[in-house]
Design a protein around this motif. Structure first.
Motif, PDB file in Angstrom:
ATOM      1  N   ARG A 134     108.428 -44.134  59.911  1.00  0.00           N
ATOM      2  CA  ARG A 134     108.206 -42.701  60.141  1.00  0.00           C
ATOM      3  C   ARG A 134     109.488 -42.035  60.628  1.00  0.00           C
ATOM      4  O   ARG A 134     109.859 -40.956  60.161  1.00  0.00           O
ATOM      5  N   ALA A 135     110.182 -42.677  61.553  1.00  0.00           N
ATOM      6  CA  ALA A 135     111.425 -42.104  62.079  1.00  0.00           C
ATOM      7  C   ALA A 135     112.480 -41.985  60.974  1.00  0.00           C
ATOM      8  O   ALA A 135     113.207 -40.974  60.906  1.00  0.00           O
ATOM      9  N   TYR A 155     111.909 -41.618  57.766  1.00  0.00           N
ATOM     10  CA  TYR A 155     111.496 -40.529  56.873  1.00  0.00           C
ATOM     11  C   TYR A 155     111.792 -39.166  57.497  1.00  0.00           C
ATOM     12  O   TYR A 155     112.232 -38.245  56.808  1.00  0.00           O
ATOM     13  N   ALA A 156     111.546 -39.043  58.788  1.00  0.00           N
ATOM     14  CA  ALA A 156     111.818 -37.765  59.465  1.00  0.00           C
ATOM     15  C   ALA A 156     113.308 -37.443  59.399  1.00  0.00           C
ATOM     16  O   ALA A 156     113.698 -36.302  59.114  1.00  0.00           O
ATOM     17  N   GLN A 200      98.694 -34.958  62.739  1.00  0.00           N
ATOM     18  CA  GLN A 200     100.135 -34.778  62.537  1.00  0.00           C
ATOM     19  C   GLN A 200     100.485 -34.882  61.059  1.00  0.00           C
ATOM     20  O   GLN A 200     101.327 -34.137  60.557  1.00  0.00           O
ATOM     21  N   LEU A 243     102.296 -31.950  58.398  1.00  0.00           N
ATOM     22  CA  LEU A 243     103.409 -32.174  57.465  1.00  0.00           C
ATOM     23  C   LEU A 243     103.014 -31.852  56.031  1.00  0.00           C
ATOM     24  O   LEU A 243     103.779 -31.230  55.289  1.00  0.00           O
ATOM     25  N   THR A 268     114.233 -36.360  55.881  1.00  0.00           N
ATOM     26  CA  THR A 268     113.834 -34.983  55.594  1.00  0.00           C
ATOM     27  C   THR A 268     114.870 -34.011  56.129  1.00  0.00           C
ATOM     28  O   THR A 268     115.251 -33.052  55.452  1.00  0.00           O
ATOM     29  N   THR A 269     115.339 -34.263  57.334  1.00  0.00           N
ATOM     30  CA  THR A 269     116.332 -33.393  57.956  1.00  0.00           C
ATOM     31  C   THR A 269     117.612 -33.317  57.133  1.00  0.00           C
ATOM     32  O   THR A 269     118.220 -32.253  57.019  1.00  0.00           O
ATOM     33  N   ARG A 318     109.210 -36.185  53.431  1.00  0.00           N
ATOM     34  CA  ARG A 318     108.193 -35.565  54.299  1.00  0.00           C
ATOM     35  C   ARG A 318     106.809 -36.122  53.960  1.00  0.00           C
ATOM     36  O   ARG A 318     106.015 -36.412  54.861  1.00  0.00           O
ATOM     37  N   GLU A 349     113.342 -32.771  49.821  1.00  0.00           N
ATOM     38  CA  GLU A 349     112.726 -32.980  51.137  1.00  0.00           C
ATOM     39  C   GLU A 349     111.231 -33.286  51.095  1.00  0.00           C
ATOM     40  O   GLU A 349     110.707 -33.901  52.022  1.00  0.00           O
ATOM     41  N   GLU A 377     106.604 -39.543  55.356  1.00  0.00           N
ATOM     42  CA  GLU A 377     106.354 -39.504  56.804  1.00  0.00           C
ATOM     43  C   GLU A 377     104.873 -39.250  57.074  1.00  0.00           C
ATOM     44  O   GLU A 377     104.273 -39.869  57.964  1.00  0.00           O
TER      45      GLU A 377
END
Length: 149
Positions: free
Chosen positions: A26-27, A29-30, A60, A64, A33-34, A45, A41, A48
């Motif tokens: 997850r981290a 993927y985040a 959550q 997204l 995305t950034t 996302r 993106e 994630e």
């Protein structure tokens, strides 16, 4: 860091997912995305969101997915993903509405047919997301929407 780094971080998230290290995935993927351009993106996302589903964080994940739908309304997988998230949250009506969105529009019949079985998500989605999708396909209102698409 540049565009390539977003792609590499998404791939890192995929590798971590294969190892079932969902929090780390997850981290990654985040972060991907950034660093990703707008035309890429939606992929990290959505990944994630899938990791969040695996981590049993459907609220959550839904946030997204809805962001994807706003920013990239042509990212069809998001509508199926929203259906699965709503199913995980015990909302069959929301599930059917998401499937109706998937089946709407000019190409709706094609997408409806494509997403009418679990085969379209196998190998791409996390185990919990696949299971949710498999189960929602048995819901009568979803079956009807997919049939009439």
């Amino acid at each position: 860091l540049g565009v390539a780094d977003g792609i590499l971080l998404n791939s890192r998230g995929n590798a971590l997912g294969l190892l079932q290290r969902w929090g780390e995935a997850r981290a990654a993927y985040a972060a991907a995305t950034t660093l990703s351009p707008r035309d890429f993106e939606s992929i990290p996302r959505s990944n994630e969101a899938l990791a969040l589903m695996q981590l049993e964080e459907p609220a959550q994940a839904e946030a997204l997915v809805r962001r994807i739908m706003r920013r990239d309304p042509n990212f069809v997988d998001a509508f199926a993903l929203l259906a699965a998230v709503r199913w995980m949250q015990g909302d069959p009506g929301g599930t059917a509405r998401a499937i109706a969105q998937l089946c709407g529009g000019g190409d709706g019949r094609m997408w409806c047919a494509r997403y009418s079985t679990e085969q379209v998500v196998l190998g791409r989605w996390t185990p919990r997301a696949v299971e949710a999708y498999r189960e929602l396909l048995k819901e009568k209102s979803v079956e009807l929407e997919l049939k009439n698409g």
